[in-house]
Design a protein around this motif. Structure first.
Motif, PDB file in Angstrom:
ATOM      1  N   ILE A 189       9.820  -5.451  13.323  1.00  0.00           N
ATOM      2  CA  ILE A 189       9.326  -4.534  14.354  1.00  0.00           C
ATOM      3  C   ILE A 189       7.972  -4.986  14.880  1.00  0.00           C
ATOM      4  CG2 ILE A 189       8.505  -2.185  14.782  1.00  0.00           C
ATOM      5  CD1 ILE A 189      10.636  -1.166  12.885  1.00  0.00           C
ATOM      6  N   LEU A 190       7.035  -5.270  13.986  1.00  0.00           N
ATOM      7  CA  LEU A 190       5.680  -5.602  14.409  1.00  0.00           C
ATOM      8  C   LEU A 190       5.593  -6.971  15.072  1.00  0.00           C
ATOM      9  CD1 LEU A 190       3.421  -4.303  11.477  1.00  0.00           C
ATOM     10  CD2 LEU A 190       3.822  -3.248  13.703  1.00  0.00           C
ATOM     11  N   LEU A 191       6.210  -7.977  14.478  1.00  0.00           N
ATOM     12  CA  LEU A 191       5.987  -9.354  14.910  1.00  0.00           C
ATOM     13  C   LEU A 191       7.048  -9.881  15.869  1.00  0.00           C
ATOM     14  CD1 LEU A 191       4.878 -10.857  11.466  1.00  0.00           C
ATOM     15  CD2 LEU A 191       3.498  -9.695  13.193  1.00  0.00           C
ATOM     16  N   SER A 229       8.157  -0.990  18.439  1.00  0.00           N
ATOM     17  CA  SER A 229       7.895   0.448  18.557  1.00  0.00           C
ATOM     18  C   SER A 229       7.251   0.980  17.275  1.00  0.00           C
ATOM     19  CB  SER A 229       9.203   1.188  18.832  1.00  0.00           C
ATOM     20  OG  SER A 229       9.035   2.580  18.700  1.00  0.00           O
ATOM     21  N   LEU A 230       6.039   1.532  17.401  1.00  0.00           N
ATOM     22  CA  LEU A 230       5.378   2.130  16.241  1.00  0.00           C
ATOM     23  C   LEU A 230       6.065   3.421  15.794  1.00  0.00           C
ATOM     24  CD1 LEU A 230       1.575   1.520  16.965  1.00  0.00           C
ATOM     25  CD2 LEU A 230       3.106   0.246  15.463  1.00  0.00           C
ATOM     26  N   PRO A 231       6.533   4.297  16.704  1.00  0.00           N
ATOM     27  CA  PRO A 231       7.295   5.473  16.226  1.00  0.00           C
ATOM     28  C   PRO A 231       8.504   5.087  15.383  1.00  0.00           C
ATOM     29  CG  PRO A 231       6.656   5.786  18.511  1.00  0.00           C
ATOM     30  CD  PRO A 231       6.282   4.384  18.161  1.00  0.00           C
ATOM     31  N   LEU A 232       9.220   4.046  15.784  1.00  0.00           N
ATOM     32  CA  LEU A 232      10.360   3.585  14.991  1.00  0.00           C
ATOM     33  C   LEU A 232       9.901   3.125  13.617  1.00  0.00           C
ATOM     34  CD1 LEU A 232      13.344   2.798  14.679  1.00  0.00           C
ATOM     35  CD2 LEU A 232      12.800   0.607  15.780  1.00  0.00           C
ATOM     36  N   LEU A 233       8.762   2.432  13.567  1.00  0.00           N
ATOM     37  CA  LEU A 233       8.230   1.960  12.285  1.00  0.00           C
ATOM     38  C   LEU A 233       7.909   3.133  11.362  1.00  0.00           C
ATOM     39  CD1 LEU A 233       7.139  -0.232  10.401  1.00  0.00           C
ATOM     40  CD2 LEU A 233       4.975  -0.130  11.648  1.00  0.00           C
ATOM     41  N   PHE A 234       7.314   4.189  11.908  1.00  0.00           N
ATOM     42  CA  PHE A 234       6.943   5.335  11.062  1.00  0.00           C
ATOM     43  C   PHE A 234       8.181   6.117  10.615  1.00  0.00           C
ATOM     44  CE2 PHE A 234       2.709   4.512  12.636  1.00  0.00           C
ATOM     45  CZ  PHE A 234       1.903   4.896  11.561  1.00  0.00           C
ATOM     46  N   VAL A 235       9.214   6.159  11.437  1.00  0.00           N
ATOM     47  CA  VAL A 235      10.467   6.789  11.006  1.00  0.00           C
ATOM     48  C   VAL A 235      11.049   6.027   9.814  1.00  0.00           C
ATOM     49  CG1 VAL A 235      12.860   7.258  11.656  1.00  0.00           C
ATOM     50  CG2 VAL A 235      11.018   7.800  13.244  1.00  0.00           C
ATOM     51  N   VAL A 236      11.075   4.693   9.916  1.00  0.00           N
ATOM     52  CA  VAL A 236      11.587   3.873   8.816  1.00  0.00           C
ATOM     53  C   VAL A 236      10.723   4.050   7.576  1.00  0.00           C
ATOM     54  CG1 VAL A 236      12.081   1.529   8.048  1.00  0.00           C
ATOM     55  CG2 VAL A 236      12.609   2.190  10.396  1.00  0.00           C
ATOM     56  N   ALA A 237       9.390   4.074   7.764  1.00  0.00           N
ATOM     57  CA  ALA A 237       8.483   4.243   6.626  1.00  0.00           C
ATOM     58  C   ALA A 237       8.715   5.587   5.934  1.00  0.00           C
ATOM     59  CB  ALA A 237       7.034   4.128   7.099  1.00  0.00           C
ATOM     60  N   LEU A 280       0.826  -1.203   0.000  1.00  0.00           N
ATOM     61  CA  LEU A 280       0.000   0.000   0.000  1.00  0.00           C
ATOM     62  C   LEU A 280       0.862   1.255   0.000  1.00  0.00           C
ATOM     63  CD1 LEU A 280      -2.881   1.253   0.381  1.00  0.00           C
ATOM     64  CD2 LEU A 280      -2.473   1.114   2.838  1.00  0.00           C
ATOM     65  N   VAL A 281       1.847   1.304   0.889  1.00  0.00           N
ATOM     66  CA  VAL A 281       2.736   2.468   0.977  1.00  0.00           C
ATOM     67  C   VAL A 281       3.529   2.642  -0.318  1.00  0.00           C
ATOM     68  CG1 VAL A 281       4.767   3.379   2.172  1.00  0.00           C
ATOM     69  CG2 VAL A 281       2.894   2.378   3.481  1.00  0.00           C
ATOM     70  N   ILE A 334       0.207  11.380   2.856  1.00  0.00           N
ATOM     71  CA  ILE A 334      -0.922  10.471   2.634  1.00  0.00           C
ATOM     72  C   ILE A 334      -0.505   9.022   2.864  1.00  0.00           C
ATOM     73  CG2 ILE A 334      -2.465   9.534   0.854  1.00  0.00           C
ATOM     74  CD1 ILE A 334      -2.554  12.376  -0.334  1.00  0.00           C
ATOM     75  N   ALA A 335       0.688   8.653   2.399  1.00  0.00           N
ATOM     76  CA  ALA A 335       1.156   7.272   2.555  1.00  0.00           C
ATOM     77  C   ALA A 335       1.315   6.912   4.032  1.00  0.00           C
ATOM     78  CB  ALA A 335       2.470   7.073   1.811  1.00  0.00           C
ATOM     79  N   LEU A 336       1.847   7.845   4.831  1.00  0.00           N
ATOM     80  CA  LEU A 336       2.005   7.584   6.259  1.00  0.00           C
ATOM     81  C   LEU A 336       0.650   7.498   6.959  1.00  0.00           C
ATOM     82  CD1 LEU A 336       5.073   9.847   7.176  1.00  0.00           C
ATOM     83  CD2 LEU A 336       5.020   7.372   6.817  1.00  0.00           C
TER      84      LEU A 336
END
Length: 373
Positions: A337-339, A258-266, A189-190, A235-237
């Motif tokens: 990160i997620l799993l 960590s979700l903040p870490l995930l969004f930084v990577v994204a 999606l991203v 929009i992608a984020l």
């Protein structure tokens, strides 16, 4: 009928004159056929295994040799420390840990039973099941050889159930395929938003003639590009956040890290995707051309990223090409990160590669961009 023939002749002449269209029609499908059929397949090879040998017997050495000589497994480490092997599994350097406990040979020979433990990365439930089956087959063969050596009976008559395998499936105990696929769909999606929509938006400006109007304005190139690309970055984020929420509510996807870490990577990953989109828009004159070129790159990037099959099972030449695939890095990071709950110390190598990739691509794309129609 003559009208139709005239239109057909006109279209074929236009296609022949279009320097972009001919390679897209003939070269792109052939390249995809040659690359994807050989690189992305369901055959499991190069499963990374760590063997913890606390028995140090001839039987445990025989088992180690069986795995190291197998075409399905790659011996990642051979250690006596279980914690070292666990760290290999947690850091994604190993797919399976085989623990041979002390007293294994004595129990197998004297009592005709012994236990070994398999710790399996089960994020991809299908791969985990196949890996477990391969390991069980090798252990059964080793068991027959050990019994034959000690008792001198034919291999065909040797007991095959003496080794009791105790599997433990980590990170996805129920081997739920949705847990494996939802992060991959979020990456898809991203990628589509960051690469495809941004490119089509810029090419559409060319088709509408707006670029010519912008040319006569004092707007700087960097300002124009930032204004065109930044909305799709945001929009992608936002869509990633919505996708994570849906994944949690509908599929109960674990979010251990960590979700903040995930969004930084994204955000860093999107720089690379936006840069690719900008480079395509530099060469494409129409939205049709841009779609064809993007389809070629997106299909190869995604199919070779590990969305369905592990990248370690690909041929060596495909793994080498995959070093240039930004989707593969982000696919691996989002699952870790997620799993697995991985932190920055676990993903920093992939993060730094992705950061360098994104900065290089976006700078090159901006330099190559020309504010002309």
């Amino acid at each position: 009928m003559r009208t139709i023939l005239f239109i057909l002749q006109k279209e074929f002449i236009q296609i022949r004159r279009n320097r972009m269209m001919l390679p897209v029609i003939f070269v792109v499908p052939l390249l995809q056929l040659l690359i994807l059929v050989n690189a992305a397949n369901m055959e499991m090879k190069h499963i990374k295994i760590c063997i913890v040998d606390n028995d140090l017997s001839s039987s445990s050495r025989l088992i180690t040799g069986k795995f190291s000589n197998s075409k399905f497994f790659t011996l990642q480490c051979h250690t006596f420390n279980m914690e070292d092997a666990r760290r290999q599994l947690e850091n994604d350097r190993a797919d399976i840990v085989l623990h041979i406990p002390a007293g294994f040979e004595r129990g197998l020979v004297r009592e005709n039973k012994a236990k070994v433990q398999l710790l399996i990365n089960a994020i991809n439930g299908t791969v985990a099941g196949i890996s477990n089956a391969y390991a069980a087959q090798i252990l059964a063969g080793a068991n027959r050889e050990i019994i034959m050596q000690w008792y001198g009976i034919p291999k065909t008559q040797a007991a095959s159930a003496a080794i009791n395998i105790i599997p433990a499936f980590w990170y996805n105990p129920d081997m739920n395929y949705k847990i494996f696929m939802v992060p991959a769909i979020l990456v898809l999606l991203v990628t589509l938003i960051g690469m495809m929509l941004a490119t089509l938006n810029i090419v559409r400006e060319k088709e509408m003639g707006n670029i010519e109007q912008i040319n006569v304005t004092p707007i700087r190139k960097i300002h124009f590009i930032t204004g065109k690309l930044l909305p799709f970055w945001i929009i992608a984020l936002v869509m990633l956040a919505i996708g994570l929420l849906i994944g949690k509510l509908l599929y109960d996807i674990p979010m251990v890290g960590s979700l903040p870490l995930l969004f930084v990577v994204a955000g860093i990953y999107l720089l690379a995707m936006l840069g690719f989109g900008l480079m395509i828009s530099n060469t494409a004159a129409t939205q049709q051309q841009a779609m064809f070129v993007m389809f070629f790159f997106i299909l190869i990037f995604i199919m070779m990223s590990g969305i369905f099959t592990p990248t370690d099972s690909m041929p060596h030449w495909a793994q080498t090409i995959n070093y240039l695939n930004p989707v593969a890095y982000f696919m691996r990071i989002i699952r870790m990160i997620l799993l697995k709950g991985s932190g920055f110390a676990d993903i920093y190598r992939d993060f730094l590669i992705l950061l360098g990739y994104g900065i290089t691509v976006i700078i090159f794309a901006v330099i190559r961009y020309r504010k002309v129609s």
